[in-house]
Design an enzyme around this catalytic site. Sequence first.
Site, PDB file in Angstrom:
ATOM      1  N   GLU A   1      -2.184  -3.751  -2.856  1.00  0.00           N
ATOM      2  CA  GLU A   1      -1.041  -4.311  -2.123  1.00  0.00           C
ATOM      3  C   GLU A   1      -1.294  -5.758  -1.722  1.00  0.00           C
ATOM      4  O   GLU A   1      -1.657  -6.045  -0.564  1.00  0.00           O
ATOM      5  CB  GLU A   1      -0.726  -3.471  -0.877  1.00  0.00           C
ATOM      6  CG  GLU A   1      -0.100  -2.125  -1.177  1.00  0.00           C
ATOM      7  CD  GLU A   1       0.318  -1.375   0.082  1.00  0.00           C
ATOM      8  OE1 GLU A   1       0.014  -1.856   1.203  1.00  0.00           O
ATOM      9  OE2 GLU A   1       0.947  -0.302  -0.051  1.00  0.00           O
TER      10      GLU A   1
ATOM     11  N   GLU B   1       1.969   4.426  -4.886  1.00  0.00           N
ATOM     12  CA  GLU B   1       1.772   4.880  -3.500  1.00  0.00           C
ATOM     13  C   GLU B   1       3.117   4.952  -2.808  1.00  0.00           C
ATOM     14  O   GLU B   1       3.893   3.997  -2.843  1.00  0.00           O
ATOM     15  CB  GLU B   1       0.833   3.935  -2.743  1.00  0.00           C
ATOM     16  CG  GLU B   1       0.577   4.357  -1.291  1.00  0.00           C
ATOM     17  CD  GLU B   1      -0.342   3.379  -0.563  1.00  0.00           C
ATOM     18  OE1 GLU B   1      -1.355   2.970  -1.163  1.00  0.00           O
ATOM     19  OE2 GLU B   1      -0.033   3.018   0.589  1.00  0.00           O
TER      20      GLU B   1
END
Length: 444
Positions: free
Chosen positions: A168, A256
């Site tokens: 991320e 995710e």
Amino acid sequence: MWMRRNQIVRKLTLGVVTTVLGMSLSFSALSATPVETHGQLSIENGRLVDEQGKRVQLRGVSSHGLQWFGDYVNKDSMKWLRDDWGINVFRVAMYTAADGYISNPSLANKVKEAVAAAQSLGVYIIIDWHILSDNDPNIYKAQAKTFFAEMAGLYGSSPNVIYEIANEPNGGVTWNGQIRPYALEVTDTIRSKDPDNLIIVGTGTWSQDIHDAADNQLPDPNTLYALHFYAGTHGQFLRDRIDYAQSRGAAIFVSEWGTSDASGNGGPFLPESQTWIDFLNNRGVSWVNWSLTDKSEASAALAPGASKSGGWTEQNLSTSGKFVREQIRAGANLGGGDTPTTPTTPTEPTNPGNGTTGDVVLQYRNVDNNPSDDAIRMAVNIKNTGSTPIKLSDLQVRYYFHDDGKPGANLFVDWANVGPNNIVTSTGTPAASTDKANRYVLVT
């Protein structure tokens, strides 16, 4: 599996139907794992396909950080997830910062343990370079290249391994400014040892800016772009970005997502999660849920104190875990989610046949005589020849077989003229088993 198909016990228990129903059902034999079924994955026209060129959707669970909850990452827990939940992919999240790999490189041993388990179990595994508080993947680029060079050297010939090279990126880091240049270098490192396994690349703003990646894609043909969401925080605007990216030919992987809000703790938001799952299944986008942990937070799959080695009952699962398990088990009965479909509402026949009221005719045809592919593929045609319409919802078909001591099963509805989303399949155990039939598939 009882391999001599002409000798398989076939027993059909029927309700009644209102109209002609044509179905083609394919069943991966119980001895076939996800990797045995699908083999080497690749990208074709922006979609994930298996080695036969058939579109495939991966659905699974991610670990939490290995430095905190690594005890839940083991062969026993992964086997339970495969056999009871129906996962075909597992993600092993190795944080870089926050007491992760950079300060504790021995965590790579847990990654290797997880890969070995996945290889043995025949499930796909994502090796996740879990940047988060370190924001910019370039901060530890040298370490990433060293790590992925080792992983690609070890697993370049193993079709179940997927590399996620930047979890991320965040904190003002952009696709064109920092992420894409980083990904080019790390991809080159991987490809020097592994020419074809999938690579997932995170995008800006905690892997939400897939539109930027779609507008300037990487040259590697087997790269997917990560989108992450948490159902209580992220909604339609991110779904719109998936549609945009797919329209640009970019392959998307939700590596995710959580039922909670973005903190991981508020919620769970189950109606919002269902909207997301329906969308992803409809678009054929693979997904992995966060996370396999008993941590006291809404996104955790397990209740506090749950066993580290699987065998979880309903009481051992959190509210989120129960929901996610249901979604994965249901998804195992989808035909890959590759083509957007609109469920068709069955209609009453306008010109019923002249048979006796309630007469039902069933035709069965075996469409796979290959003994080496570990699959049963069948076509079933069911017709009401009576003069009175009968509800399709009253129909039940059971197909009996022997599992040969291997309990896992993958079920797919390839086609149905009432719409595959209106067909539900499950497996069960008969009250009285024989040496030729100890399991059945129930079709409703």
